[in-house]
Scaffold this active site. Structure first.
Site, mmCIF file in Angstrom:
data_model
loop_
_atom_site.group_PDB
_atom_site.id
_atom_site.type_symbol
_atom_site.label_atom_id
_atom_site.label_comp_id
_atom_site.label_asym_id
_atom_site.label_seq_id
_atom_site.Cartn_x
_atom_site.Cartn_y
_atom_site.Cartn_z
ATOM 1 N N HIS A 282 0.831 -1.207 0.000
ATOM 2 C CA HIS A 282 0.000 0.000 0.000
ATOM 3 C C HIS A 282 0.860 1.250 0.000
ATOM 4 O O HIS A 282 1.856 1.346 0.701
ATOM 5 C CB HIS A 282 -1.006 0.013 1.151
ATOM 6 C CG HIS A 282 -0.416 -0.059 2.532
ATOM 7 N ND1 HIS A 282 -0.014 1.059 3.218
ATOM 8 C CD2 HIS A 282 -0.189 -1.102 3.354
ATOM 9 C CE1 HIS A 282 0.437 0.693 4.414
ATOM 10 N NE2 HIS A 282 0.356 -0.606 4.517
ATOM 11 N N GLU A 328 -4.842 1.843 2.583
ATOM 12 C CA GLU A 328 -4.938 0.641 3.425
ATOM 13 C C GLU A 328 -5.101 1.016 4.891
ATOM 14 O O GLU A 328 -5.821 0.356 5.633
ATOM 15 C CB GLU A 328 -3.677 -0.219 3.251
ATOM 16 C CG GLU A 328 -3.767 -1.585 3.938
ATOM 17 C CD GLU A 328 -3.229 -1.619 5.361
ATOM 18 O OE1 GLU A 328 -3.411 -2.629 6.021
ATOM 19 O OE2 GLU A 328 -2.641 -0.615 5.815
ATOM 20 N N GLU A 329 -4.405 2.100 5.304
ATOM 21 C CA GLU A 329 -4.318 2.373 6.746
ATOM 22 C C GLU A 329 -5.629 2.829 7.374
ATOM 23 O O GLU A 329 -5.899 2.526 8.522
ATOM 24 C CB GLU A 329 -3.222 3.421 7.022
ATOM 25 C CG GLU A 329 -1.812 2.953 6.680
ATOM 26 C CD GLU A 329 -1.294 1.839 7.591
ATOM 27 O OE1 GLU A 329 -2.068 1.332 8.412
ATOM 28 O OE2 GLU A 329 -0.111 1.485 7.449
ATOM 29 N N HIS A 426 3.922 2.198 12.505
ATOM 30 C CA HIS A 426 3.067 3.357 12.820
ATOM 31 C C HIS A 426 3.724 4.344 13.773
ATOM 32 O O HIS A 426 3.048 4.950 14.610
ATOM 33 C CB HIS A 426 1.721 2.896 13.403
ATOM 34 C CG HIS A 426 0.907 2.042 12.478
ATOM 35 N ND1 HIS A 426 -0.305 1.510 12.833
ATOM 36 C CD2 HIS A 426 1.125 1.631 11.201
ATOM 37 C CE1 HIS A 426 -0.806 0.801 11.822
ATOM 38 N NE2 HIS A 426 0.062 0.871 10.820
HETATM 39 ZN ZN LIG Z 1 0.879 -1.700 6.161
#
Ligand SMILES: [Zn+2]
Length: 474
Positions: A282, A328-329, A426
């Site tokens: 992604h 995606e996130e 993250h």
């Molecule tokens: Zn990822």
């Protein structure tokens, strides 16, 4: 009494036709190709320079931001420069959430802790606190169930969900899977029970001062992730019977959806171009760090896997298609758009491979393949033993390719060593310097090898059974 022939017919009816496994000759050709692929990746090191460029030009590329738009244009140009074919942008609408200027969690009681500022990041999708922030007693719980049992205590409080990832789990991804539900369900439950804020212990088995963001639901109390040391600090004070109070201020906000894109490029198949093997990651990333492991590395591996095969003149029978998915996130909109826009082509989608577990040294792959396909994948990956990439474990492929599961598309996830991923996931620490060039390139070569072989097989890899249920998210 059944004749042996009738028994065979019953077996065929139950199990379907049995696909031939690759011959010794075929495997020997793959083996020779794989050596060339690894030599090329480790000599040219192009994935690494590609990733450096992406991290410099488009860090913090959360969906809907100018950085995400820059990443899309970078990916398009990079695919063209790398010689990929049919390079195109496929549109999708994406949500847009903006982190605020102010993110503050400061303890105000007990006296011994008053004034301590704990490291936090707002959770993606969180609402803002009331202007100027909220100051309230902190209620510490170990699960969403515990909060519900203590519902009467929640009103007006800031709830700390102190749910550690199980450090004894040998696979940090399964420990993450066991804990991350609280990041979604916790802040929503806190909101429902009248709490004024939610604080979630960061998703890492480490004990340190680095907060890890991630998505939560839109109907939640204002919510942040606190570092694991910060969560331990509050929990210790509370366990000593002290009343903990804190000031929480977040100024994040939701904006209108905007158009963005999946970026797609191909190496067209030489003789069966309508059969497709997708490889991707992604392109969006959280708005902290540079998204190097999550998932810039996987995107660059996907582009370079095709580019190096083209340079080596290893054009397989079937089409290889790199898809860099958007969003995606915090939405999976790109993945869903790809599935919907290519619905008619799904029967021709043989396999999809996602690289979204970081770009550490290769171990192999995970797959949900049916038994016949699994045997084939294991025979191919077995050739990667000397590179440390021969494992094929049962498992999913990744969130972006999961919408194709119901169409019977075999799912494969690239499996690098998993032990250090949650040092970076993250966080501000997920930067280019956290990637080792050799581990990254070994991954590119392992991925290129597997997709090349599957695209070149004399007999198509057998599809998985169609599912009635719409596929969920991984
Ligand atoms: Zn990822």
């Amino acid at each position: 009494m059944r004749t042996p022939l009738a028994s065979l017919a019953v077996v065929l009816l139950v199990a379907g036709p049995v696909a031939a496994q690759p011959s010794a000759d075929e495997l020997a050709r793959f083996d020779a190709a794989f050596e060339r692929i690894f030599d090329e990746a480790l000599t040219e090191r192009r994935t690494y320079s590609m990733l450096e460029e992406l991290c410099q030009r488009a860090p913090r590329r959360l969906s809907g931001t100018p950085a995400a738009a820059a990443a899309v244009e970078w990916a398009r140009q990079t695919m063209i420069a790398a010689g990929l074919e049919n390079v195109r942008l496929e549109p999708c609408m994406v949500p847009r959430w903006r982190r605020g200027e102010v993110e503050l969690l400061r303890l105000t009681a007990p006296e011994e802790a008053a004034g301590e500022v704990l490291p936090i990041l707002a959770l993606g999708g969180s609402s803002a606190t009331a202007r100027g922030g909220v100051t309230a007693e902190v209620l510490v719980v170990g699960s969403v169930d515990e909060l519900r049992e203590r519902a009467a205590e929640a009103r007006g409080k800031i709830v700390l969900f102190n749910v550690p990832m199980d450090p004894t789990d040998p696979n940090p991804f399964s420990a993450y899977g066991g804990a991350v539900g609280v990041r979604y369900a916790g802040p929503a439950a806190a909101h429902e029970l009248g709490a004024v804020g939610a604080v979630v212990r960061s998703m890492t088995p480490n004990l340190d001062d680095i907060p890890h963001t991630g998505g939560t639901t839109a109907d939640a109390a204002p919510a942040c992730a606190v570092s694991t040391n910060g969560a331990e600090r509050i929990a210790d004070l509370s366990a000593r019977g002290l009343t903990v109070r804190a000031h929480l201020e977040l100024t994040c906000e939701w904006l209108d959806d905007v158009q963005s894109y999946n970026v797609v490029g191909e190496l067209r198949g030489s003789s069966i171009p309508d059969e497709v093997i997708v490889v991707g990651g992604h392109l969006d990333a959280w708005d902290v760090g540079q998204g190097a492991h999550d998932c810039g590395g996987g995107c660059c591996q996907s582009i370079e896997a095709l580019a190096l095969l083209k340079r080596l003149d290893l054009r397989p029978r079937r089409t290889l298609r790199a898809v860099l998915f958007m969003n995606e996130e915090n939405g999976l909109r790109g993945a869903r758009a790809y599935r919907a826009d290519h619905d008619a082509e799904m029967p021709g989608h043989v396999m999809a491979l996602e690289s979204d577990r970081g770009v550490f040294a290769p171990r192999g792959f995970t797959s949900d393949a049916n038994p016949e396909a699994m045997t084939t994948l294991r025979a191919i990956a077995g050739l990667l033993d000397e590179y440390g990439a021969s494992l094929v474990r049962p498992g999913g492929g990744g969130a972006d390719i999961s919408p194709m599961r119901d169409a019977g598309v075999v799912q494969v996830g690239y499996l690098p060593d998993p032990q250090r991923y949650f040092d970076y996931h993250h966080t501000e620490a997920d930067v280019f310097e956290a990637v080792h060039w050799r581990e990254l390139e070994m991954g590119t070569a392992a991925i290129a090898s597997l997709i090349y072989a599957v695209a070149e097989l004399e007999e198509r890899l057998p599809a998985n059974p169609l599912e009635d249920e719409p596929a969920g998210d991984d």
